[in-house]
Design a protein around this motif. Structure first.
Motif, PDB file in Angstrom:
ATOM      1  N   THR A   2     -21.674 -21.538 -19.372  1.00 58.52           N
ATOM      2  CA  THR A   2     -20.875 -21.038 -18.618  1.00 58.52           C
ATOM      3  C   THR A   2     -19.656 -20.993 -20.164  1.00 58.52           C
ATOM      4  O   THR A   2     -19.630 -21.938 -20.914  1.00 58.52           O
ATOM      5  CB  THR A   2     -19.824 -21.525 -17.911  1.00 58.52           C
ATOM      6  OG1 THR A   2     -20.729 -21.939 -16.501  1.00 58.52           O
ATOM      7  CG2 THR A   2     -18.365 -20.940 -17.571  1.00 58.52           C
ATOM      8  N   ASN A   3     -18.820 -19.812 -20.673  1.00 60.99           N
ATOM      9  CA  ASN A   3     -18.727 -19.730 -21.611  1.00 60.99           C
ATOM     10  C   ASN A   3     -17.426 -19.142 -21.858  1.00 60.99           C
ATOM     11  O   ASN A   3     -16.936 -18.484 -20.079  1.00 60.99           O
ATOM     12  CB  ASN A   3     -19.414 -18.544 -23.358  1.00 60.99           C
ATOM     13  CG  ASN A   3     -20.022 -19.621 -23.550  1.00 60.99           C
ATOM     14  OD1 ASN A   3     -20.348 -21.028 -23.490  1.00 60.99           O
ATOM     15  ND2 ASN A   3     -20.982 -19.028 -24.455  1.00 60.99           N
ATOM     16  N   GLN A   4     -15.825 -19.363 -21.861  1.00 58.87           N
ATOM     17  CA  GLN A   4     -14.677 -18.527 -21.766  1.00 58.87           C
ATOM     18  C   GLN A   4     -15.070 -17.485 -23.051  1.00 58.87           C
ATOM     19  O   GLN A   4     -15.128 -18.543 -24.347  1.00 58.87           O
ATOM     20  CB  GLN A   4     -13.573 -19.745 -22.249  1.00 58.87           C
ATOM     21  CG  GLN A   4     -13.024 -20.590 -21.027  1.00 58.87           C
ATOM     22  CD  GLN A   4     -13.345 -19.695 -19.883  1.00 58.87           C
ATOM     23  OE1 GLN A   4     -14.012 -18.819 -19.653  1.00 58.87           O
ATOM     24  NE2 GLN A   4     -11.719 -19.714 -18.747  1.00 58.87           N
ATOM     25  N   LEU A   5     -14.769 -16.337 -22.755  1.00 59.51           N
ATOM     26  CA  LEU A   5     -14.500 -15.257 -23.866  1.00 59.51           C
ATOM     27  C   LEU A   5     -12.708 -14.419 -23.328  1.00 59.51           C
ATOM     28  O   LEU A   5     -12.511 -13.906 -22.458  1.00 59.51           O
ATOM     29  CB  LEU A   5     -15.288 -14.048 -23.207  1.00 59.51           C
ATOM     30  CG  LEU A   5     -15.404 -12.922 -24.524  1.00 59.51           C
ATOM     31  CD1 LEU A   5     -15.523 -13.062 -25.789  1.00 59.51           C
ATOM     32  CD2 LEU A   5     -16.523 -12.282 -23.694  1.00 59.51           C
ATOM     33  N   GLU A   6     -11.799 -14.684 -24.068  1.00 56.64           N
ATOM     34  CA  GLU A   6     -11.009 -15.053 -23.679  1.00 56.64           C
ATOM     35  C   GLU A   6      -9.903 -15.360 -22.381  1.00 56.64           C
ATOM     36  O   GLU A   6     -10.541 -16.365 -22.176  1.00 56.64           O
ATOM     37  CB  GLU A   6      -9.891 -13.181 -23.657  1.00 56.64           C
ATOM     38  CG  GLU A   6     -10.483 -13.005 -25.377  1.00 56.64           C
ATOM     39  CD  GLU A   6     -10.039 -11.954 -25.328  1.00 56.64           C
ATOM     40  OE1 GLU A   6      -9.352 -10.635 -24.981  1.00 56.64           O
ATOM     41  OE2 GLU A   6     -10.756 -11.273 -26.107  1.00 56.64           O
ATOM     42  N   ASP A   7      -9.898 -14.117 -21.303  1.00 53.94           N
ATOM     43  CA  ASP A   7      -9.455 -15.304 -20.116  1.00 53.94           C
ATOM     44  C   ASP A   7     -10.974 -14.716 -19.416  1.00 53.94           C
ATOM     45  O   ASP A   7     -10.744 -14.891 -17.619  1.00 53.94           O
ATOM     46  CB  ASP A   7      -8.108 -14.270 -19.574  1.00 53.94           C
ATOM     47  CG  ASP A   7      -7.014 -14.722 -19.841  1.00 53.94           C
ATOM     48  OD1 ASP A   7      -7.259 -15.712 -20.834  1.00 53.94           O
ATOM     49  OD2 ASP A   7      -6.394 -13.528 -20.249  1.00 53.94           O
ATOM     50  N   LEU A   8     -11.706 -14.351 -19.555  1.00 56.64           N
ATOM     51  CA  LEU A   8     -13.251 -13.986 -18.768  1.00 56.64           C
ATOM     52  C   LEU A   8     -13.911 -15.382 -18.867  1.00 56.64           C
ATOM     53  O   LEU A   8     -14.382 -15.377 -20.135  1.00 56.64           O
ATOM     54  CB  LEU A   8     -13.321 -12.391 -19.317  1.00 56.64           C
ATOM     55  CG  LEU A   8     -14.318 -11.672 -18.113  1.00 56.64           C
ATOM     56  CD1 LEU A   8     -13.254 -11.010 -16.993  1.00 56.64           C
ATOM     57  CD2 LEU A   8     -14.880 -10.552 -19.349  1.00 56.64           C
ATOM     58  N   GLN A   9     -14.195 -15.493 -17.795  1.00 58.61           N
ATOM     59  CA  GLN A   9     -15.636 -16.222 -17.484  1.00 58.61           C
ATOM     60  C   GLN A   9     -17.080 -15.705 -17.586  1.00 58.61           C
ATOM     61  O   GLN A   9     -16.865 -14.846 -17.190  1.00 58.61           O
ATOM     62  CB  GLN A   9     -15.321 -17.294 -16.682  1.00 58.61           C
ATOM     63  CG  GLN A   9     -15.417 -18.447 -15.766  1.00 58.61           C
ATOM     64  CD  GLN A   9     -16.403 -19.203 -14.934  1.00 58.61           C
ATOM     65  OE1 GLN A   9     -14.589 -19.722 -14.994  1.00 58.61           O
ATOM     66  NE2 GLN A   9     -16.783 -19.410 -14.349  1.00 58.61           N
ATOM     67  N   ILE A  10     -17.918 -16.084 -18.255  1.00 58.84           N
ATOM     68  CA  ILE A  10     -19.095 -15.586 -18.182  1.00 58.84           C
ATOM     69  C   ILE A  10     -20.035 -16.342 -17.623  1.00 58.84           C
ATOM     70  O   ILE A  10     -20.421 -17.254 -18.177  1.00 58.84           O
ATOM     71  CB  ILE A  10     -19.564 -14.716 -19.323  1.00 58.84           C
ATOM     72  CG1 ILE A  10     -18.782 -13.896 -20.085  1.00 58.84           C
ATOM     73  CG2 ILE A  10     -20.850 -14.796 -19.855  1.00 58.84           C
ATOM     74  CD1 ILE A  10     -18.345 -13.669 -22.161  1.00 58.84           C
ATOM     75  N   ASN A  11     -20.576 -16.223 -16.336  1.00 60.83           N
ATOM     76  CA  ASN A  11     -21.852 -16.973 -16.191  1.00 60.83           C
ATOM     77  C   ASN A  11     -23.095 -16.644 -15.684  1.00 60.83           C
ATOM     78  O   ASN A  11     -23.481 -15.738 -15.976  1.00 60.83           O
ATOM     79  CB  ASN A  11     -21.216 -17.227 -14.410  1.00 60.83           C
ATOM     80  CG  ASN A  11     -19.848 -18.274 -14.718  1.00 60.83           C
ATOM     81  OD1 ASN A  11     -20.427 -19.063 -15.135  1.00 60.83           O
ATOM     82  ND2 ASN A  11     -19.382 -17.978 -13.480  1.00 60.83           N
TER      83      ASN A  11
END
Length: 189
Positions: A2-11
């Motif tokens: 999981t990474n945070q890209l601004e306010d969007l969480q990427i799973n």
């Protein structure tokens, strides 16, 4: 992973699949990738899809703004929907069960946050009372979907072939649920 890209969480979900796909939810981007695909390849794919992601994220944010203006359902509204569902849903189950070619057990109406319907191993069927707010064909699709679980207790290709045999327009209804269902769920108290 999981990474945070601004306010969007990427799973990222790795599985036995041949292609990569993305699904955008309110604050989450779900990437389904083949096992062994490198993070570099995934990032390259996301970069290529950036305009699609931004366009759909803007649409979701508009929907969220509209949703924030809607009041939560009252318990009285939920009770009325459940009473309506207790009449309507069993009629639909009775109509479609012979077409699917299955029997069923008890039918229960619930107020659920995560499912529109479910089918137990014993053949008992559960349906969400919020279905009463949906277009009639979408309700039919959910009923057929759960009845087809009497033959296949999974979401395999055989399962969806059976759903399509009984309800050829199921993909349109499935899409409607995916795009609109969360609005109703979000209004639960």
């Amino acid at each position: 992973m999981t990474n945070q890209l601004e306010d969007l969480q990427i799973n990222i979900i790795y599985s036995k699949r041949k292609t990569i796909s993305i699904e955008l939810r309110m604050d989450e981007l779900i990437v389904r990738a083949p096992k062994g695909m490198s993070r570099y390849e995934i990032n390259k794919f996301l970069s290529e899809k950036q305009s699609w992601i931004e366009k759909h994220l803007a649409k979701l944010q508009e929907q969220r703004s509209a949703l924030e203006q809607l009041p939560p359902f009252t318990m009285d509204e939920i009770r009325k929907l459940a009473a309506q569902a207790l009449i309507s849903i069993p009629e639909k189950v009775k109509k479609y069960a012979p077409i699917v070619g299955v029997s069923y057990g008890r039918i229960t109406i619930r107020n659920q946050r995560s499912r529109w319907g479910s089918c137990s191993g014993k053949g008992n069927l559960n349906f969400n009372c919020l279905l009463m707010l949906f277009p009639d064909d979408v309700i039919d699709y959910v009923v057929v979907h759960e009845l087809c679980h009497r033959k296949y207790m999974n979401h395999s290709a055989d399962f969806y072939a059976e759903v399509e045999r009984v309800f050829p327009e199921y993909r349109r209804c499935q899409k409607w649920l995916k795009e609109n269902g969360w609005v109703y769920i979000s209004r639960l108290p």
